[in-house]
Design an enzyme around this catalytic site. Structure first.
Site, PDB file in Angstrom:
ATOM      1  N   GLY A   7     -16.870  -5.322  11.089  1.00 37.51           N
ATOM      2  CA  GLY A   7     -15.930  -4.280  10.666  1.00 37.51           C
ATOM      3  C   GLY A   7     -16.094  -4.052   9.178  1.00 37.51           C
ATOM      4  N   GLY A   9     -14.682  -1.708   7.291  1.00 41.30           N
ATOM      5  CA  GLY A   9     -13.632  -0.899   6.691  1.00 41.30           C
ATOM      6  C   GLY A   9     -13.230  -1.538   5.370  1.00 41.30           C
ATOM      7  N   GLY A  12     -12.743  -5.673   5.720  1.00 42.99           N
ATOM      8  CA  GLY A  12     -13.980  -6.387   6.018  1.00 42.99           C
ATOM      9  C   GLY A  12     -14.952  -6.318   4.846  1.00 42.99           C
ATOM     10  N   LYS A 181       5.447  -8.216   9.503  1.00 43.55           N
ATOM     11  CA  LYS A 181       5.753  -7.662   8.165  1.00 43.55           C
ATOM     12  C   LYS A 181       5.365  -6.193   8.099  1.00 43.55           C
ATOM     13  CE  LYS A 181       1.445  -7.249   6.478  1.00 43.55           C
ATOM     14  NZ  LYS A 181       0.832  -6.110   5.790  1.00 43.55           N
ATOM     15  N   ASP A 234       3.624 -11.857   2.465  1.00 42.19           N
ATOM     16  CA  ASP A 234       3.082 -10.547   2.844  1.00 42.19           C
ATOM     17  C   ASP A 234       4.196  -9.519   3.033  1.00 42.19           C
ATOM     18  OD1 ASP A 234       0.963  -8.894   3.231  1.00 42.19           O
ATOM     19  OD2 ASP A 234       0.216  -9.855   5.055  1.00 42.19           O
ATOM     20  N   THR A 238       4.123  -5.943   1.086  1.00 41.15           N
ATOM     21  CA  THR A 238       3.971  -4.714   1.867  1.00 41.15           C
ATOM     22  C   THR A 238       5.224  -3.846   1.821  1.00 41.15           C
ATOM     23  OG1 THR A 238       2.613  -6.128   3.285  1.00 41.15           O
ATOM     24  CG2 THR A 238       2.957  -3.911   4.037  1.00 41.15           C
ATOM     25  N   SER A 244       0.575   0.073   0.150  1.00 35.69           N
ATOM     26  CA  SER A 244       0.558  -0.303   1.574  1.00 35.69           C
ATOM     27  C   SER A 244       0.584   0.943   2.454  1.00 35.69           C
ATOM     28  CB  SER A 244       1.776  -1.181   1.893  1.00 35.69           C
ATOM     29  OG  SER A 244       2.061  -1.103   3.290  1.00 35.69           O
ATOM     30  N   ARG A 245      -0.324   0.971   3.434  1.00 41.10           N
ATOM     31  CA  ARG A 245      -0.385   2.121   4.349  1.00 41.10           C
ATOM     32  C   ARG A 245       0.798   2.117   5.299  1.00 41.10           C
ATOM     33  NH1 ARG A 245      -6.271   0.263   5.928  1.00 41.10           N
ATOM     34  NH2 ARG A 245      -5.000  -1.632   5.962  1.00 41.10           N
TER      35      ARG A 245
HETATM   36  N1  LIG Z   1      -6.933  -2.837   3.862  1.00 37.13           N
HETATM   37  C1  LIG Z   1      -6.253  -3.898   3.469  1.00 37.13           C
HETATM   38  O1  LIG Z   1      -5.828  -3.967   2.308  1.00 37.13           O
HETATM   39  C2  LIG Z   1      -6.016  -5.047   4.410  1.00 37.13           C
HETATM   40  C3  LIG Z   1      -5.596  -6.270   3.885  1.00 37.13           C
HETATM   41  C4  LIG Z   1      -5.343  -7.328   4.756  1.00 37.13           C
HETATM   42  C5  LIG Z   1      -5.544  -7.172   6.107  1.00 37.13           C
HETATM   43  N2  LIG Z   1      -5.952  -5.969   6.593  1.00 37.13           N
HETATM   44  C6  LIG Z   1      -6.143  -5.858   8.039  1.00 37.13           C
HETATM   45  O2  LIG Z   1      -7.503  -5.644   8.311  1.00 37.13           O
HETATM   46  C7  LIG Z   1      -7.634  -4.943   9.546  1.00 37.13           C
HETATM   47  C8  LIG Z   1      -8.611  -3.804   9.332  1.00 37.13           C
HETATM   48  O3  LIG Z   1      -8.023  -2.921   8.390  1.00 37.13           O
HETATM   49  P1  LIG Z   1      -8.843  -2.094   7.330  1.00 37.13           P
HETATM   50  O4  LIG Z   1      -7.964  -1.868   6.170  1.00 37.13           O
HETATM   51  O5  LIG Z   1     -10.179  -2.694   7.065  1.00 37.13           O
HETATM   52  O6  LIG Z   1      -9.008  -0.729   8.150  1.00 37.13           O
HETATM   53  P2  LIG Z   1     -10.036   0.432   7.911  1.00 37.13           P
HETATM   54  O7  LIG Z   1      -9.458   1.618   8.565  1.00 37.13           O
HETATM   55  O8  LIG Z   1     -10.365   0.539   6.469  1.00 37.13           O
HETATM   56  O9  LIG Z   1     -11.355  -0.039   8.665  1.00 37.13           O
HETATM   57  C9  LIG Z   1     -11.397  -0.348  10.026  1.00 37.13           C
HETATM   58  C10 LIG Z   1     -12.853  -0.576  10.393  1.00 37.13           C
HETATM   59  O10 LIG Z   1     -12.898  -0.989  11.743  1.00 37.13           O
HETATM   60  C11 LIG Z   1     -13.943  -0.268  12.400  1.00 37.13           C
HETATM   61  N3  LIG Z   1     -13.595  -0.145  13.800  1.00 37.13           N
HETATM   62  C12 LIG Z   1     -12.507   0.444  14.337  1.00 37.13           C
HETATM   63  N4  LIG Z   1     -12.544   0.362  15.675  1.00 37.13           N
HETATM   64  C13 LIG Z   1     -13.688  -0.290  15.995  1.00 37.13           C
HETATM   65  C14 LIG Z   1     -14.273  -0.672  17.210  1.00 37.13           C
HETATM   66  N5  LIG Z   1     -13.705  -0.397  18.387  1.00 37.13           N
HETATM   67  N6  LIG Z   1     -15.453  -1.312  17.163  1.00 37.13           N
HETATM   68  C15 LIG Z   1     -16.031  -1.577  16.000  1.00 37.13           C
HETATM   69  N7  LIG Z   1     -15.530  -1.230  14.792  1.00 37.13           N
HETATM   70  C16 LIG Z   1     -14.356  -0.599  14.803  1.00 37.13           C
HETATM   71  C17 LIG Z   1     -13.983   1.084  11.696  1.00 37.13           C
HETATM   72  O11 LIG Z   1     -15.250   1.686  11.860  1.00 37.13           O
HETATM   73  C18 LIG Z   1     -13.715   0.683  10.252  1.00 37.13           C
HETATM   74  O12 LIG Z   1     -14.904   0.334   9.600  1.00 37.13           O
HETATM   75  C19 LIG Z   1      -6.211  -4.470   9.915  1.00 37.13           C
HETATM   76  O13 LIG Z   1      -5.702  -5.282  10.925  1.00 37.13           O
HETATM   77  C20 LIG Z   1      -5.422  -4.668   8.635  1.00 37.13           C
HETATM   78  O14 LIG Z   1      -4.064  -4.963   8.885  1.00 37.13           O
HETATM   79  C21 LIG Z   1      -6.210  -4.911   5.786  1.00 37.13           C
HETATM   80  O1  LIG Z   2      -2.050  -1.277   3.775  1.00 35.06           O
HETATM   81  P1  LIG Z   2      -1.331  -2.163   4.747  1.00 35.06           P
HETATM   82  O2  LIG Z   2       0.089  -1.752   4.951  1.00 35.06           O
HETATM   83  O3  LIG Z   2      -2.107  -2.315   6.026  1.00 35.06           O
HETATM   84  O4  LIG Z   2      -1.233  -3.616   4.097  1.00 35.06           O
HETATM   85  C1  LIG Z   2      -2.404  -4.270   3.709  1.00 35.06           C
HETATM   86  C2  LIG Z   2      -2.231  -5.756   3.771  1.00 35.06           C
HETATM   87  O5  LIG Z   2      -1.867  -6.169   5.069  1.00 35.06           O
HETATM   88  C3  LIG Z   2      -1.256  -6.296   2.759  1.00 35.06           C
HETATM   89  O6  LIG Z   2      -1.267  -7.702   2.814  1.00 35.06           O
END
Ligand SMILES: NC(=O)c1ccc[n+]([C@@H]2O[C@H](COP(=O)([O-])OP(=O)(O)OC[C@H]3O[C@@H](n4cnc5c(N)ncnc54)[C@H](O)[C@@H]3O)[C@@H](O)[C@H]2O)c1
Ligand SMILES: O=P(O)(O)OC[C@H](O)CO
Length: 316
Positions: A7, A9, A12, A181, A234, A238, A244-245
């Protein structure tokens, strides 16, 4: 031990960038072209990937490493894992997503353990914005794994000079904190967006924390996990940050504004999953119930506040 992140995104990619300080990292992406062309993730614009990161779209190749981090949105995790034919025996699978799966009611560790029982499941969670991690700003997270010896190995492998990991064996508490959260952040954003004020937000955070703790206790999670980084830590981040989204979705709902549906907001589906669990178990989860109704457009913020404030008076 070698590491792959699945992943590419925001989160990752940020983790891969931080881990690249320790050695080579494989970053698997569904669509490798933007990463290969610009060495940047579209979700983390302006941040260039270090040379230590190898980008691949080849699932089999990325699965060769020992420690596999999954940063796929919660509602897609189960479907993504079903594409992996191997049982991944002997590997450490680290969930890096937050939420409860709508179909099964399981959290990310539950999904990993159920799908790949011969591997060791763990979770990395806590207060962290991807951009902060990618920039090398100081961040502390919880690494939870039921096998403490393996947890210790993963903790050392994934800690970097700017990413400090605290260890726990309470995977249930860690995954619930991260999931719930987000629901509370939507509620707080909605209250702020509707102009209800900082006092209302403080009340929602506190009663939200009580709801999180009550549900976690019903799942035999430890109260100290809920009070740690993955829960209270968290929740504090958040529910109070415009970055935070989940909070942003709440703000939009409170202001009656449109919100881009392509943005990953884990709390909306999780609120629905929790509402179903509340109905099935008879547990009182009023804020989850309210957020489920609000995000599905069944009620307005005014309706929700009337409902919450007209509940019978009770002890704290
Ligand atoms: N962005 C942050 O600051 C943050 C911080 C902590 C935790 N998280 C957690 O990380 C997780 C991912 O969030 P993000 O911010 O990276 O989201 P994002 O939207 O930026 O990225 C999601 C990624 O997942 C990929 N993806 C989606 N569905 C898929 C599938 N079926 N198969 C393969 N790849 C797939 C997409 O192509 C994309 O690259 C969430 O659960 C979020 O809560 C995010
Ligand atoms: O942007 P959010 O709301 O998905 O929050 C990102 C992280 O989970 C914060 O810890």
């Amino acid at each position: 031990m070698s590491v792959s992140v699945f992943g590419a995104g925001a989160f990752g990619t940020a983790l891969a960038i931080s881990l690249a300080q320790n050695g080579p990292v494989t970053l698997w992406a569904r669509d490798v072209s933007p990463l290969e062309n610009k060495r940047q993730s579209p979700r983390l614009p302006g941040i260039t990937l270090p040379d230590q990161i190898s980008i691949t779209g080849d699932l089999e190749q990325a699965l060769e490493n020992d420690t596999l981090l999954f940063s796929i949105p919660m509602q897609n995790l189960s479907g993504f894992l079903s594409r992996i034919n191997s049982d991944l025996e002997g590997k450490a699978l680290v969930a890096c997503c937050k939420g409860v799966d709508l179909r099964s009611g399981l959290g990310p560790v539950g999904i990993l353990s159920e799908t790949k029982p011969k591997a060791q499941a763990a979770i990395l969670t806590g207060p962290s914005f991807a951009a902060d991690i990618a920039k090398g700003l100081p961040t502390a997270l919880t690494l939870a794994c039921t096998d403490d010896a393996i947890g210790k190995e993963i903790q050392h492998q994934l800690s970097t000079p700017s990413l400090r990991l605290y260890r726990s064996t309470d995977t249930v508490g860690a995954e619930l904190g991260g999931a719930l959260k987000n629901v509370m952040a939507i509620a707080c954003g909605a209250a702020m967006g509707a102009g209800l004020g900082d006092s209302a937000r403080a009340a929602l955070m506190t009663r939200g924390f009580a709801e999180m703790t009550r549900f976690a206790a019903s799942r035999e999670a430890r109260p100290e996990t809920m009070a740690g980084l993955s829960g209270l830590g968290d929740l504090a981040l958040t529910c109070t940050s415009d970055l935070s989204r989940n909070y942003q979705l709440g703000l939009a709902l409170g202001r009656k504004e449109a919100f881009d549906p392509s943005i990953t907001v884990e709390g909306a589906a999780t609120a629905q999953a929790m509402d179903r669990i509340a109905i099935d178990t008879g547990l009182s989860l009023p804020i989850c119930h309210a957020v489920a109704a609000l995000t599905q457009g069944r009620v307005t913020v005014d309706d929700v506040m009337t409902q919450l404030l007209s509940r019978p008076l009770k002890e704290e």
